[in-house]
Each structure stands twice: as C-alpha cells, then as structure tokens.
Design a protein around this motif. Structure first.
Motif, PDB file in Angstrom:
ATOM      1  N   LEU A  19      29.069  64.469  51.469  1.00  0.00           N
ATOM      2  CA  LEU A  19      28.493  65.814  51.399  1.00  0.00           C
ATOM      3  C   LEU A  19      29.559  66.831  51.017  1.00  0.00           C
ATOM      4  O   LEU A  19      29.315  67.712  50.181  1.00  0.00           O
ATOM      5  CB  LEU A  19      27.847  66.182  52.738  1.00  0.00           C
ATOM      6  CG  LEU A  19      27.256  67.600  52.814  1.00  0.00           C
ATOM      7  CD1 LEU A  19      26.142  67.766  51.789  1.00  0.00           C
ATOM      8  CD2 LEU A  19      26.740  67.883  54.217  1.00  0.00           C
ATOM      9  N   ALA A  22      30.129  66.672  47.438  1.00  0.00           N
ATOM     10  CA  ALA A  22      28.976  67.152  46.672  1.00  0.00           C
ATOM     11  C   ALA A  22      28.887  68.667  46.637  1.00  0.00           C
ATOM     12  O   ALA A  22      28.374  69.245  45.671  1.00  0.00           O
ATOM     13  CB  ALA A  22      27.688  66.566  47.272  1.00  0.00           C
ATOM     14  N   ILE A  23      29.392  69.323  47.689  1.00  0.00           N
ATOM     15  CA  ILE A  23      29.217  70.779  47.751  1.00  0.00           C
ATOM     16  C   ILE A  23      30.452  71.545  47.281  1.00  0.00           C
ATOM     17  O   ILE A  23      30.380  72.777  47.140  1.00  0.00           O
ATOM     18  CB  ILE A  23      28.839  71.240  49.176  1.00  0.00           C
ATOM     19  CG1 ILE A  23      29.962  70.969  50.164  1.00  0.00           C
ATOM     20  CG2 ILE A  23      27.527  70.596  49.611  1.00  0.00           C
ATOM     21  CD1 ILE A  23      29.667  71.439  51.569  1.00  0.00           C
ATOM     22  N   ASP A 115      21.240  64.314  50.521  1.00  0.00           N
ATOM     23  CA  ASP A 115      20.478  65.049  49.508  1.00  0.00           C
ATOM     24  C   ASP A 115      19.845  66.308  50.094  1.00  0.00           C
ATOM     25  O   ASP A 115      19.856  67.375  49.470  1.00  0.00           O
ATOM     26  CB  ASP A 115      19.402  64.155  48.901  1.00  0.00           C
ATOM     27  CG  ASP A 115      19.983  63.067  48.011  1.00  0.00           C
ATOM     28  OD1 ASP A 115      21.171  63.192  47.618  1.00  0.00           O
ATOM     29  OD2 ASP A 115      19.271  62.091  47.713  1.00  0.00           O
ATOM     30  N   ARG A 118      22.594  68.849  50.853  1.00  0.00           N
ATOM     31  CA  ARG A 118      23.105  69.488  49.637  1.00  0.00           C
ATOM     32  C   ARG A 118      22.123  70.557  49.151  1.00  0.00           C
ATOM     33  O   ARG A 118      22.548  71.610  48.682  1.00  0.00           O
ATOM     34  CB  ARG A 118      23.337  68.454  48.536  1.00  0.00           C
ATOM     35  CG  ARG A 118      24.035  69.049  47.324  1.00  0.00           C
ATOM     36  CD  ARG A 118      24.051  68.141  46.117  1.00  0.00           C
ATOM     37  NE  ARG A 118      24.729  68.768  45.002  1.00  0.00           N
ATOM     38  CZ  ARG A 118      24.196  69.721  44.237  1.00  0.00           C
ATOM     39  NH1 ARG A 118      22.957  70.159  44.458  1.00  0.00           N
ATOM     40  NH2 ARG A 118      24.901  70.262  43.246  1.00  0.00           N
TER      41      ARG A 118
END
Length: 352
Positions: A19, A22-23, A115, A118
C-alpha cells in the motif's frame, strides 16, 4: 510445532508495504512549496517560510468521516470518503483565516484490502489537491479483532498557517453585517447515523435508483463528497472582505454560526434565500424528521457562511463566484442580548 506468524494473527506486513508503494505517487502529486522528503520516513518536515509566510501562526485541526463510512463500505464505493476526510479538516482551518499546508491521515481496518485502501487514499490526495495542501504522511493500522473484516475507520489531521494578526474572526463583527451562504454539495459528512436510520425505514437499497436525483443510485447520491471551500474563502479573505466564517457541520446553522459571533448579536437567517437540495426534502419526508431537527442536524444546503460588511457584499460575491462558488445572501446580524444566537425563519412545508 509450526511457528506462528503475524499473518496467522491477521496482520499482513507485505500488504502494508504494498500500500505504501502504491500511494507514494498520489502523495508526490500533492507536493507544494515547503514540503521536504516523501512517504516512508518517521516524520515529515515542512518549512512555512518556503511556503511564503514571513511571521506565521500555525492552526491545526483533526476530524473524521463518521458513519458515512458505513454507507461507503456497504455500497462498495470508497473513492469519495477520502475527500470528505480532507474537507472536514481544511474547511475548519480556513474559517480561521489559515491556508492549509499539510495533511496526514490515519487509516485503521480489520483486514487490509490494498485496492480499497488505495481508493480511499486517492480520494485523500484529490482533496489535498483541491485544498492546495500536501499529503505528507499517515498511518495504516491493521487491527483484527478491533474492526470486523474489511471495515475501516478514517481520521485526518491538517496544519495551516496565517500571517500573525490576520486570523479570523475579526474584532469588528457586529449588527448590520451581511451573511453570505455558500452552497453545499449535499449532506456532506454529518448526520449519517440519522440518514442510515431513515434509509432503514424505506424499502430502498444502496444500489436502488435514488428518488431525488435522476441517473444515480441511493449510495452514489449519499456519498457525494463534501465540498472544499478553501480557495474561495482564502481569496475573499486575502482581499480583506471577510470578517468571520463558519463551517456548517453537525449542529447546522444554529449550532455553528454562533461559534464565530460575539455576544450581543442575533443572526437572522431566512431559509427562503436558497434552494434546499432535494436530498434534504427526501430525508425529512421519508423519515418524518421535523424541520427544527433537520436544521440542527444537517447543513440543509449551506456548507459555509461568511460574515461581510454591508459595503463589501458585492465585491465578496464577485470574488466567491469567480472562485466557483454558488452564493446566497441568507441574512444579517442584528442587535441582541447575551450570547450570540441564530433566529431562523422557515417557510411552511420547508424543506420541500
């Protein structure tokens, strides 16, 4: 014996690391003058002088999204609540005359679904972009046993700055001043325990077509994100046009407007001055909610109120409309006795 792992206990460190990766691009997209470093450190550094402040005072706020999160979770729509989180914090900052500088979030869940998380943080980043503040960090906590399954909670923390001596409210607020209301985008993020109770009393699901807006589901309509008023209010404030401002959250106009008014005034407000969004008429009708209860729970169409001197009203309206706001003259300040209060005039049948 098989050795126990943290994952066996319900916490997935690898998911948390995924995570963060992803961010990182979402956070970088919110960088602004004054930020230093990126996500992943133990703390974030911000330089107010690099942001253009000479002698700043700092203003801080914290808030959450409340039980609107239950609607998002049940509807499976996670992309809007992040903007709600930012809005609830930065709209509180700007009523003090402060420019939001940076934001941190706290995301807690029973089971981290990368998911979904995010999506939430993408909404936070979008809210930060709209407000002009940097997303400099946060915390993700996976806590099985405290939260059920994929349920999650959000909290936000914002810090802003104003030049010394320019904070709001000003000391010259008084009788004769005009109240300008800025339109809300809907229910925003307050009163959702009542919203959900009303919904339970109908035969509607979150996926059903909404009775008050064509082309949307109930869930989509209720999850319309909270409007962020930062740029418009700052523009009017920096033009010297704003005496005071109130963010209309839980408690409605009667509960929030007096918080920025001095003793000895009554805010006389006429609810006929603005169109009430259809969602509020539906809530009142479907839930049998009395008009007085509606006004003290919901914003009822006005998300921000500005106190303006009479000779500055037209200039303030022009600045606010140029910044994209829908503006209504909703009332005036009149002489009163004791603590500030709101005298709200409701027409028959309101809020329909």
């Amino acid at each position: 014996m098989t050795s126990l792992t943290y994952r066996d206990a319900g916490v997935d460190i690898e998911a948390g690391d995924a995570l963060v990766e992803a961010i990182k691009p979402l956070a970088r997209a919110t960088d602004r003058p004054g930020t230093s470093g990126g996500l992943g450190g133990f703390g974030a550094v911000f330089d107010p002088r690099a942001a253009g402040f000479r002698d700043p005072v700092l203003v801080s706020t914290t808030d959450g999204v409340g039980t609107k999160l239950k609607v998002a979770i049940e509807a499976g729509v996670h992309r809007y609540v992040g903007q709600d989180l930012v809005a609830m914090c930065v709209n509180d900052l700007v009523v003090a005359g402060a420019e939001p500088l940076f934001f941190l979030d706290y995301f807690a869940t029973g089971r981290l679904e990368v998911d979904h998380a995010r999506e939430v943080i993408a909404g936070i980043a979008e809210g930060c972009r709209i407000a002009g503040c940097a997303l400099v960090g946060g915390e993700t906590a996976e806590m099985p046993g405290l939260y059920h399954g994929g349920d999650y909670d959000l909290a936000g923390f914002a810090v802003g700055a104003a030049e010394r001596g320019t904070t709001l409210p000003r000391g010259d607020v008084g009788p004769g001043d005009v109240l300008l209301g800025l339109a809300s985008s809907g229910v925003h993020s307050n009163g959702f325990s009542l919203v959900r109770r009303v919904l339970e009393g109908t035969n509607l699901t979150l996926a059903a077509p909404v009775p008050f807006a064509a082309g949307a589901s109930v869930g989509e309509a209720l999850l319309t994100p909270t409007r962020i008023y930062v740029r418009a209010v700052l523009a009017a404030h920096r033009a010297g046009l704003v005496k005071a401002a109130a963010h209309i959250t839980g408690g409605g106009l009667p509960g929030n407007l007096p918080r920025v008014l001095p003793e000895g005034v009554v805010a006389t407000v006429d609810a006929r001055a603005w169109p009430v969004p259809p969602v509020f008429a539906w809530l009142a009708r479907a839930g049998g909610v009395a008009a007085a209860e509606m006004t003290r729970v919901f914003n009822c169409g006005i998300g921000m109120v500005l106190v303006i001197a009479p000779d500055a009203v037209e200039a303030a309206e022009a600045v606010l409309r140029e910044a994209g706001e829908t503006v209504f003259r909703i009332g005036v300040l009149e002489p009163g006795e004791g603590a500030a209060r709101v005298r709200l005039s409701l027409p028959d049948g309101w809020p329909a």
